[in-house]
Design a protein around this motif. Sequence first.
Motif, PDB file in Angstrom:
ATOM      1  N   ARG A  21      47.661  34.484  41.055  1.00  0.00           N
ATOM      2  CA  ARG A  21      46.713  35.504  41.522  1.00  0.00           C
ATOM      3  C   ARG A  21      47.424  36.769  42.040  1.00  0.00           C
ATOM      4  N   HIS A  22      48.333  37.260  41.236  1.00  0.00           N
ATOM      5  CA  HIS A  22      49.022  38.503  41.635  1.00  0.00           C
ATOM      6  C   HIS A  22      47.964  39.599  41.827  1.00  0.00           C
ATOM      7  N   PRO A  23      47.988  40.304  42.967  1.00  0.00           N
ATOM      8  CA  PRO A  23      46.899  41.252  43.267  1.00  0.00           C
ATOM      9  C   PRO A  23      46.675  42.302  42.179  1.00  0.00           C
ATOM     10  N   ALA A  24      47.736  42.817  41.571  1.00  0.00           N
ATOM     11  CA  ALA A  24      47.549  43.885  40.567  1.00  0.00           C
ATOM     12  C   ALA A  24      46.829  43.341  39.328  1.00  0.00           C
ATOM     13  N   ILE A  25      47.112  42.108  38.979  1.00  0.00           N
ATOM     14  CA  ILE A  25      46.460  41.533  37.783  1.00  0.00           C
ATOM     15  C   ILE A  25      45.004  41.188  38.101  1.00  0.00           C
ATOM     16  N   MET A  26      44.793  40.615  39.289  1.00  0.00           N
ATOM     17  CA  MET A  26      43.416  40.281  39.692  1.00  0.00           C
ATOM     18  C   MET A  26      42.548  41.543  39.742  1.00  0.00           C
ATOM     19  N   GLU A  27      43.130  42.609  40.266  1.00  0.00           N
ATOM     20  CA  GLU A  27      42.392  43.868  40.390  1.00  0.00           C
ATOM     21  C   GLU A  27      42.058  44.441  39.001  1.00  0.00           C
TER      22      GLU A  27
ATOM     23  N   GLN B  34      37.964  45.592  35.009  1.00  0.00           N
ATOM     24  CA  GLN B  34      37.530  45.502  33.612  1.00  0.00           C
ATOM     25  C   GLN B  34      36.150  44.837  33.502  1.00  0.00           C
ATOM     26  N   THR B  35      35.871  43.888  34.389  1.00  0.00           N
ATOM     27  CA  THR B  35      34.550  43.213  34.330  1.00  0.00           C
ATOM     28  C   THR B  35      33.418  44.216  34.590  1.00  0.00           C
ATOM     29  N   GLU B  36      33.750  45.336  35.225  1.00  0.00           N
ATOM     30  CA  GLU B  36      32.706  46.325  35.494  1.00  0.00           C
ATOM     31  C   GLU B  36      32.460  47.255  34.300  1.00  0.00           C
ATOM     32  N   ARG B  37      33.360  47.161  33.284  1.00  0.00           N
ATOM     33  CA  ARG B  37      33.219  48.100  32.153  1.00  0.00           C
ATOM     34  C   ARG B  37      32.825  47.417  30.846  1.00  0.00           C
ATOM     35  N   LEU B  38      33.602  46.416  30.447  1.00  0.00           N
ATOM     36  CA  LEU B  38      33.389  45.811  29.124  1.00  0.00           C
ATOM     37  C   LEU B  38      33.896  44.376  29.160  1.00  0.00           C
ATOM     38  N   ASP B  39      33.007  43.432  28.863  1.00  0.00           N
ATOM     39  CA  ASP B  39      33.401  42.019  28.875  1.00  0.00           C
ATOM     40  C   ASP B  39      34.069  41.628  27.559  1.00  0.00           C
TER      41      ASP B  39
END
Length: 429
Positions: free
Chosen positions: A43-49, A54-59
């Motif tokens: 769960r590296h913060p940069a990857i989680m972020e 991305q979930t807010e733009r295009l699945d």
Amino acid sequence: MSIQGNSSPIKIRRAEGDFLYRENGEAIIDAISSWWTVIHGHRHPAIMEAIRKQTERLDHVIFAGFTHEPAEELAQLILDSMNADLDSGHFSKVFFSDNGSNAVEIAVKIAHQFYKNRGTIRDKKKSIFVRFSLSYHGDSIGAMSVGGESVFTRIFRELSFPTKEFPSPNCIRCPWGKIPDTCSTECLDDFRSFSTDHEEEITAVLVEPLVSGANGMVFHSEKFLQELRRITKEKNIFLILDEVFTGLYRTGEWYAFAKARIQPDIVCLAKGLTGGTLPLAVTVVTEEIYREFDTADPLKAFYHGHTMTGNPLACSAAVASLGILKEQGRDLIGKLEENLRSRGEMLASALPNLVRDMRVLGGILAFEVEQDLGPDEYLNPLGRRIREACLERGVLIRPLGNTVYLTPSYHIGQDSLDQIFSVLRDVLE
Ligand SMILES: Cc1ncc(COP(=O)(O)O)c(C=O)c1O
């Protein structure tokens, strides 16, 4: 699938950094970055972020006739990293899929179809794929066909397509008793003469560069790869490197081929691509290969498309993961290598009768545990006993038979490393 007598699976509730946490809150250090994927820790913060954004733009969107920013950005990052140190522009196109076995299947199919598409008189003879005895390229039928025989593949041999096998190089225990600095790559003698006799028939050679991973963490020298490249180039044979494990700094550089200063024709990546968060793989080819597919003739198209190919969430995770590597990869792996080496040497000198062939390359440490009984391969019960004893002490490892190895996250803390080595010593003593 379960094996009678195996203990039931351990339920993990959450993970962070070096640690997995069980339902009861107990921490387990992930010393193998969950099958070599979680290269930046859990769960590296940069990857989680990046995934969250991305979930807010295009699945997801069908990746045929459509594209999207994370895939384009990722393809460019991969090409830049591959073309960085060598003749720039050599690698030209990135084909997306979702796991290492598929990345290899795709490489094999592209190499095969290249000659069908080009279709010269000489090309018609191309049909042989060369594999090495200790290689592992995945569990699908095509990937097993080009891998060596092992407990993973033996039962399926009749289902595989025929390939030509040569012994894997082994610079830890060279069968010729040589060392890389002064050897004449005797391990390639058989291939040298076969490739002279069958030059026109060999389509490609597949190899896991620098390390045969799943079949024993057996290391070979850069010299082996350089000589293999020289022969294959001279004889117009494709060199396919399976960097599913070795790529993305695992062996100390962006790619094992960069470390060996060679340019293969096709490269497969998966594992650490998304930092172990989502499934993703790529097969990267040169412009020369791509050109044979870039025609108006629909019969020359490459018909291979997995449903979830180019998934935007996975691509955005990979963009973040490669971003971290671009900034810190070399430093992180340099420090990890030093840390593994010093601790490995201490362990080997503390237990000289038990620990043999201690070896370290980049973020990989491996050694054999000396023992008298049992088969010297994956099912050797010693590996399971060591694994269970380490787990009881809060460390996840997964020995390959009597080969114990560590492939931690590149960011693993000093305390976690100390704890891993203290548990290993305790268990082995
Ligand atoms: C070198 C190599 N190639 C291919 C694979 C297969 O990858 P996957 O398990 O993602 O199909 C593996 C998996 O361990 C591997 O180590």
